[in-house]
Motif scaffolding. Structure first.
Motif, PDB file in Angstrom:
ATOM      1  N   THR A 100      -5.507  12.149   5.190  1.00  0.00           N
ATOM      2  CA  THR A 100      -5.883  10.751   5.233  1.00  0.00           C
ATOM      3  C   THR A 100      -5.054  10.169   6.102  1.00  0.00           C
ATOM      4  O   THR A 100      -3.713  10.216   5.933  1.00  0.00           O
ATOM      5  CB  THR A 100      -6.246  10.211   3.949  1.00  0.00           C
ATOM      6  N   THR A 101      -5.498   9.171   6.971  1.00  0.00           N
ATOM      7  CA  THR A 101      -4.387   8.336   7.670  1.00  0.00           C
ATOM      8  C   THR A 101      -4.287   7.016   7.106  1.00  0.00           C
ATOM      9  O   THR A 101      -3.529   6.358   7.603  1.00  0.00           O
ATOM     10  CB  THR A 101      -4.792   8.396   9.136  1.00  0.00           C
ATOM     11  N   ALA A 102      -4.990   6.851   6.018  1.00  0.00           N
ATOM     12  CA  ALA A 102      -4.593   5.442   5.514  1.00  0.00           C
ATOM     13  C   ALA A 102      -3.721   5.355   4.592  1.00  0.00           C
ATOM     14  O   ALA A 102      -3.123   6.213   3.797  1.00  0.00           O
ATOM     15  CB  ALA A 102      -6.064   5.141   4.335  1.00  0.00           C
ATOM     16  N   GLN A 103      -2.876   4.322   4.518  1.00  0.00           N
ATOM     17  CA  GLN A 103      -1.494   4.257   3.930  1.00  0.00           C
ATOM     18  C   GLN A 103      -1.999   3.576   2.683  1.00  0.00           C
ATOM     19  O   GLN A 103      -2.813   3.027   2.380  1.00  0.00           O
ATOM     20  CB  GLN A 103      -0.702   3.072   4.700  1.00  0.00           C
ATOM     21  N   SER A 104      -0.864   3.999   1.751  1.00  0.00           N
ATOM     22  CA  SER A 104      -1.027   3.687   0.363  1.00  0.00           C
ATOM     23  C   SER A 104      -0.890   2.158   0.193  1.00  0.00           C
ATOM     24  O   SER A 104       0.082   1.781   1.076  1.00  0.00           O
ATOM     25  CB  SER A 104       0.092   4.481  -0.478  1.00  0.00           C
ATOM     26  N   MET A 105      -1.277   1.487  -0.678  1.00  0.00           N
ATOM     27  CA  MET A 105      -1.266   0.118  -0.952  1.00  0.00           C
ATOM     28  C   MET A 105       0.306  -0.227  -1.484  1.00  0.00           C
ATOM     29  O   MET A 105       0.856  -1.376  -1.541  1.00  0.00           O
ATOM     30  CB  MET A 105      -2.352  -0.465  -1.858  1.00  0.00           C
ATOM     31  N   GLY A 106       1.033   0.896  -2.237  1.00  0.00           N
ATOM     32  CA  GLY A 106       2.340   0.820  -2.817  1.00  0.00           C
ATOM     33  C   GLY A 106       3.381   0.792  -1.756  1.00  0.00           C
ATOM     34  O   GLY A 106       4.404   1.118  -2.026  1.00  0.00           O
ATOM     35  N   THR A 107       3.046   0.648  -0.615  1.00  0.00           N
ATOM     36  CA  THR A 107       4.126   1.072   0.593  1.00  0.00           C
ATOM     37  C   THR A 107       3.798  -0.092   1.748  1.00  0.00           C
ATOM     38  O   THR A 107       2.889  -0.709   1.651  1.00  0.00           O
ATOM     39  CB  THR A 107       4.044   2.216   1.352  1.00  0.00           C
ATOM     40  N   LEU A 108       5.168  -0.491   2.318  1.00  0.00           N
ATOM     41  CA  LEU A 108       4.785  -1.305   3.119  1.00  0.00           C
ATOM     42  C   LEU A 108       4.967  -0.732   4.889  1.00  0.00           C
ATOM     43  O   LEU A 108       5.746   0.134   5.009  1.00  0.00           O
ATOM     44  CB  LEU A 108       6.036  -2.554   3.413  1.00  0.00           C
TER      45      LEU A 108
ATOM     46  N   SER B 210      -1.910  -9.556   0.509  1.00  0.00           N
ATOM     47  CA  SER B 210      -0.466  -9.239   0.099  1.00  0.00           C
ATOM     48  C   SER B 210      -0.129  -9.097  -1.572  1.00  0.00           C
ATOM     49  O   SER B 210       0.746  -8.561  -1.775  1.00  0.00           O
ATOM     50  CB  SER B 210       0.179 -10.296   0.900  1.00  0.00           C
ATOM     51  N   ALA B 211      -0.930 -10.061  -2.100  1.00  0.00           N
ATOM     52  CA  ALA B 211      -0.865 -10.050  -3.711  1.00  0.00           C
ATOM     53  C   ALA B 211      -1.438  -8.795  -4.011  1.00  0.00           C
ATOM     54  O   ALA B 211      -0.609  -8.357  -4.975  1.00  0.00           O
ATOM     55  CB  ALA B 211      -1.422 -11.336  -4.087  1.00  0.00           C
ATOM     56  N   ILE B 212      -2.393  -8.371  -3.677  1.00  0.00           N
ATOM     57  CA  ILE B 212      -2.837  -7.134  -3.999  1.00  0.00           C
ATOM     58  C   ILE B 212      -2.045  -5.845  -3.752  1.00  0.00           C
ATOM     59  O   ILE B 212      -1.638  -5.079  -4.591  1.00  0.00           O
ATOM     60  CB  ILE B 212      -4.257  -6.648  -3.600  1.00  0.00           C
ATOM     61  N   ARG B 213      -1.369  -5.953  -2.670  1.00  0.00           N
ATOM     62  CA  ARG B 213      -0.266  -4.849  -2.136  1.00  0.00           C
ATOM     63  C   ARG B 213       1.016  -4.946  -3.130  1.00  0.00           C
ATOM     64  O   ARG B 213       1.448  -3.942  -3.698  1.00  0.00           O
ATOM     65  CB  ARG B 213       0.007  -4.894  -0.709  1.00  0.00           C
ATOM     66  N   TRP B 214       1.351  -6.333  -3.498  1.00  0.00           N
ATOM     67  CA  TRP B 214       2.458  -6.276  -4.179  1.00  0.00           C
ATOM     68  C   TRP B 214       2.149  -5.857  -5.688  1.00  0.00           C
ATOM     69  O   TRP B 214       3.239  -5.333  -6.507  1.00  0.00           O
ATOM     70  CB  TRP B 214       2.765  -7.867  -4.096  1.00  0.00           C
ATOM     71  N   LYS B 215       1.033  -6.278  -6.286  1.00  0.00           N
ATOM     72  CA  LYS B 215       0.630  -5.728  -7.555  1.00  0.00           C
ATOM     73  C   LYS B 215       0.718  -4.215  -7.536  1.00  0.00           C
ATOM     74  O   LYS B 215       1.019  -3.649  -8.692  1.00  0.00           O
ATOM     75  CB  LYS B 215      -0.780  -6.225  -7.680  1.00  0.00           C
ATOM     76  N   HIS B 216       0.688  -3.602  -6.731  1.00  0.00           N
ATOM     77  CA  HIS B 216       0.349  -1.936  -6.361  1.00  0.00           C
ATOM     78  C   HIS B 216       1.858  -1.512  -6.521  1.00  0.00           C
ATOM     79  O   HIS B 216       1.865   0.048  -6.278  1.00  0.00           O
ATOM     80  CB  HIS B 216      -0.441  -1.530  -5.567  1.00  0.00           C
ATOM     81  N   PHE B 217       2.977  -2.074  -6.084  1.00  0.00           N
ATOM     82  CA  PHE B 217       4.069  -1.660  -6.122  1.00  0.00           C
ATOM     83  C   PHE B 217       4.704  -1.267  -7.464  1.00  0.00           C
ATOM     84  O   PHE B 217       4.364  -1.617  -8.516  1.00  0.00           O
ATOM     85  CB  PHE B 217       5.212  -2.705  -5.592  1.00  0.00           C
TER      86      PHE B 217
END
Length: 155
Positions: free
Chosen positions: A4-12, A148-155
């Motif tokens: 997959t080329t999609a990036q994980s939500m837990g990374t920037l 961004s809040a969703i991405r932050w939540k997945h860290f």
């Protein structure tokens, strides 16, 4: 297992990855729409000074900060840390509040200019366009802040 080329939500993202990931794809539209607000308000005599001065401050501040924020993300200065994800959410949330207040001020001044015929029709139309772009920019920053809040939540 398929790659997959999609990036994980837990990374920037960094580099050109900021042009393809969910919240970061909004950097360029935020710059374009925010720049249009700046240009449209600055193209006329700023009267009254106080509310339109706030609109100019917000548009210039958010334009410069978004550009710097985009450069920092593209350069990879964040090193994919959760602190940067939180700062990304905080900055875009603050930009939403700033642009919302600036858009309301600009809409109020535009309504006053129509009622008092203080401005000519050309300036009135320019202010209407600025109001539309201010609220469109507010929406872009809002979507970016939520993602961004969703991405932050997945860290």
């Amino acid at each position: 297992m398929a790659a997959t080329t999609a990036q994980s939500m837990g990374t920037l993202p960094s580099g050109l990855g900021i042009c393809t990931t969910a919240p970061d794809i909004f950097y360029l539209p935020e710059l374009v729409f925010g720049g249009l607000v700046w240009i449209l308000v600055a193209s006329n005599h700023v009267e009254p000074h106080n509310p339109l001065g706030w609109v100019m401050f917000v548009s210039v501040f958010c334009f410069v900060m978004t550009f710097l924020w985009m450069i920092l993300f593209a350069a990879g200065c964040h090193k994919s840390s959760s602190g940067w994800a939180a700062a990304d959410f905080v900055y875009h949330g603050l930009a939403v509040l700033f642009y919302l207040s600036a858009g309301v001020d600009l809409a109020y001044i535009t309504m006053l200019s129509k009622a008092t015929l203080l401005f000519d029709v050309r300036i009135y139309r320019i202010y209407i366009a600025a109001v539309v772009f201010a609220f469109a920019t507010t929406l872009l920053y809002f979507i970016h802040a939520i993602l961004s809040a969703i991405r932050w939540k997945h860290f």
